[in-house]
Design an enzyme around this catalytic site. Sequence first.
Site, short mmCIF file in Angstrom:
data_model
loop_
_atom_site.label_atom_id
_atom_site.label_comp_id
_atom_site.label_asym_id
_atom_site.label_seq_id
_atom_site.Cartn_x
_atom_site.Cartn_y
_atom_site.Cartn_z
N CYS A 42 15.72 -1.07 40.66
CA CYS A 42 14.59 -1.64 40.09
C CYS A 42 14.68 -3.26 39.95
CB CYS A 42 14.32 -0.96 38.65
SG CYS A 42 13.00 -1.88 37.81
N CYS A 47 11.69 -2.79 41.94
CA CYS A 47 10.28 -3.11 41.07
C CYS A 47 10.31 -4.63 40.77
CB CYS A 47 10.22 -2.29 39.99
SG CYS A 47 10.86 -0.97 39.73
N LYS A 50 10.20 -7.04 44.08
CA LYS A 50 9.01 -6.66 44.78
C LYS A 50 7.84 -7.48 44.15
CE LYS A 50 6.49 -3.79 43.28
NZ LYS A 50 6.72 -2.14 43.37
N TYR A 179 4.25 4.27 48.56
CA TYR A 179 4.43 3.23 47.86
C TYR A 179 5.00 1.78 48.60
CZ TYR A 179 4.18 5.78 43.29
OH TYR A 179 3.67 6.61 42.30
N HIS A 436 -17.63 -8.14 27.06
CA HIS A 436 -18.30 -9.10 28.33
C HIS A 436 -17.85 -10.44 28.41
CE1 HIS A 436 -21.47 -9.43 31.26
NE2 HIS A 436 -21.93 -10.54 30.50
N GLU A 441 -15.20 -3.55 31.46
CA GLU A 441 -16.36 -3.03 30.74
C GLU A 441 -17.10 -2.05 31.40
OE1 GLU A 441 -19.79 -5.84 30.16
OE2 GLU A 441 -18.87 -7.11 31.49
P1 NDP Z 1 6.85 7.74 49.37
O1 NDP Z 1 7.40 9.03 49.27
O2 NDP Z 1 5.93 7.19 48.54
O3 NDP Z 1 6.14 7.57 50.69
C1 NDP Z 1 6.83 8.06 51.94
C2 NDP Z 1 5.96 7.91 53.18
O4 NDP Z 1 6.54 8.24 54.13
C3 NDP Z 1 4.77 8.78 53.05
O5 NDP Z 1 3.76 8.36 53.38
C4 NDP Z 1 5.39 9.76 54.10
O6 NDP Z 1 4.34 10.70 54.83
C5 NDP Z 1 6.04 9.09 55.17
N1 NDP Z 1 7.20 9.74 55.87
C6 NDP Z 1 8.20 10.55 55.40
N2 NDP Z 1 8.92 11.04 56.28
C7 NDP Z 1 8.31 10.43 57.43
C8 NDP Z 1 8.93 10.31 58.81
N3 NDP Z 1 10.01 10.93 59.11
N4 NDP Z 1 8.27 9.44 59.62
C9 NDP Z 1 7.14 8.90 59.61
N5 NDP Z 1 6.62 8.81 58.14
C10 NDP Z 1 7.05 9.90 57.16
O7 NDP Z 1 8.09 6.87 49.41
P2 NDP Z 1 8.25 5.37 49.48
O8 NDP Z 1 9.75 4.91 50.45
O9 NDP Z 1 7.26 4.50 49.69
O10 NDP Z 1 9.06 4.99 47.94
C11 NDP Z 1 9.85 5.80 47.57
C12 NDP Z 1 9.88 6.03 46.09
O11 NDP Z 1 10.14 4.82 45.24
C13 NDP Z 1 8.44 6.43 45.67
O12 NDP Z 1 8.31 7.88 45.67
C14 NDP Z 1 8.38 6.06 44.03
O13 NDP Z 1 9.10 7.18 43.37
C15 NDP Z 1 9.15 4.66 44.20
N6 NDP Z 1 8.40 3.57 44.30
C16 NDP Z 1 7.72 3.38 43.08
C17 NDP Z 1 6.92 2.28 43.12
C18 NDP Z 1 5.99 1.85 42.27
O14 NDP Z 1 5.98 2.54 41.33
N7 NDP Z 1 4.69 1.01 42.29
C19 NDP Z 1 6.98 1.16 44.37
C20 NDP Z 1 8.12 1.46 45.23
C21 NDP Z 1 8.72 2.79 45.29
P3 NDP Z 1 3.60 11.75 54.03
O15 NDP Z 1 2.53 11.07 53.14
O16 NDP Z 1 2.58 12.61 55.16
O17 NDP Z 1 4.39 12.56 53.38
#
Ligand code: NDP
Length: 452
Positions: A42, A47, A50, A179, A436, A441
């Site tokens: 984080c 976080c 980012k 994300y 407002h 709102e």
């Molecule tokens: P996510 O789990 O959010 O998303 C992973 C994405 O990758 C999904 O869209 C998934 O598709 C796709 N995917 C998975 N495997 C493959 C593959 N082999 N080929 C192509 N696409 C694939 O993971 P992130 O990496 O974005 O983030 C990791 C974690 O970090 C999050 O789950 C969250 O817990 C945390 N995080 C939180 C944030 C916040 O709170 N704002 C910001 C950044 C990270 P599908 O949808 O089809 O499964």
Amino acid sequence: MSFDYDLFVIGAGSGGVRAARMSAQMGARVAIAESSRVGGTCVIRGCVPKKLFVYASEFSHAFEDAKGYGWTADNVRFDWNTLRDNKDAEIDRLNGIYKRILKSNDVTLFETRAVLKDANTVHLVDEGRDVTAEKILIAVGGEPIRDESIEGHEIGIVSDDAFDLPELPRRAVIAGGGYIAVEFAFILQGLGVETTLVYRGERLLRAFDREVGEFVENALREAGVRYINNCVFTKIEEAGDVKRVHLLDGSEIETDLVFWAIGRRPATGGLGLERLGVETDRYGAVTVDEHSQTSVPSVFAIGDVTNRVNLTPVAIREGAAFAQTQFGGTPSRMDYRFIPKAVFSQPPVGSVGYTEEEAKATHEIDVYETDFRPMKNTLSGSSERMMMKLIVDRKTDYVLGCHIVGEAAPEVIQALAIPIKHGIKKADFDSTCALHPTAAEELVTMTAKREA
Ligand code: NDP
């Protein structure tokens, strides 16, 4: 039997540091090991940096918006090195604060990789020696993955690398639809990088309310990101100075940066869990009970390594509950209901409670929603819109969920998560006077409902 410590924590991220500090404050003799930098994902490569990058990226829109308000903002330039170096300085500052927290609470810090040797022994790899503890807490978090089945996968970076790029690329191709993919698509595009997002599914942000995903998808296109769905990489290759991404539909994209944002996995590799018989699931996550205890009674685990809800505040609360239970004499557990969530897209998403799809499966619901152009965008000329959605239980009138995409949505949702978690009715929203002129709102003036 006497041990060197009452508690040994492996991993000094958000969860590990909270557990270590609180346990020490409750009188435990505590040590913690960290193989990277104190602060964890984080603070060091997640976080915090980012969000700093999101702020940087948002200025590009602000300069444009300012014109409609009479400002001249010509010849604005962005310098990546300044952003990266200032970000580094801030992360160094936070890293220092985390270290001081440990020190001031008499937690011994070992800056080394640590692995489990037996149920009460940890091996400090860099120091080449063992230490013993009555309880061991695994808080090693997760790590970003690449799709290793794809030829040339190693050419692509992951989020860990994205914070330290030597220079900003002219073009980038991101894989993923969660994300990190969404946040970085907006960040890079806003900083002037021609960005393409390739998602394997139909709709971005699949874990969120359907309309949230659709709204963000539109915003992404409006921002200029090229978005390709129902598609994946089939091969990545280097061609001189550039990289070439081959897609499933047979097309190719030439780019300067390839970015895997396809999820994270628990960082349990090589920790020695099998040797001890600590159970893991098929994703490698440590299996724990409601008090974060593993199948080996002296070993506990919190945070992303357990793959419950992988968010910093959850890891912190799991760490606090662990300390209270084990050293504070008050059995405590994390409450996983109504955890607010945010995606720092531009505009951002804030979400708490049931999505429409989830609520429909278990309740009869009414949906109240609004989609409007915020006042700021009248003079700015920006096409950016805002959406809000309340999911209401038709029988009881309780608000089951709220989803907002628009400026300050995460801030609004943090505040709304309190009444929604503890039970608030739609009638309570209606009886609250509007403030407002604000965008929020709209939350207390929504009347148009539709059955779901
Ligand atoms: P996510 O789990 O959010 O998303 C992973 C994405 O990758 C999904 O869209 C998934 O598709 C796709 N995917 C998975 N495997 C493959 C593959 N082999 N080929 C192509 N696409 C694939 O993971 P992130 O990496 O974005 O983030 C990791 C974690 O970090 C999050 O789950 C969250 O817990 C945390 N995080 C939180 C944030 C916040 O709170 N704002 C910001 C950044 C990270 P599908 O949808 O089809 O499964």
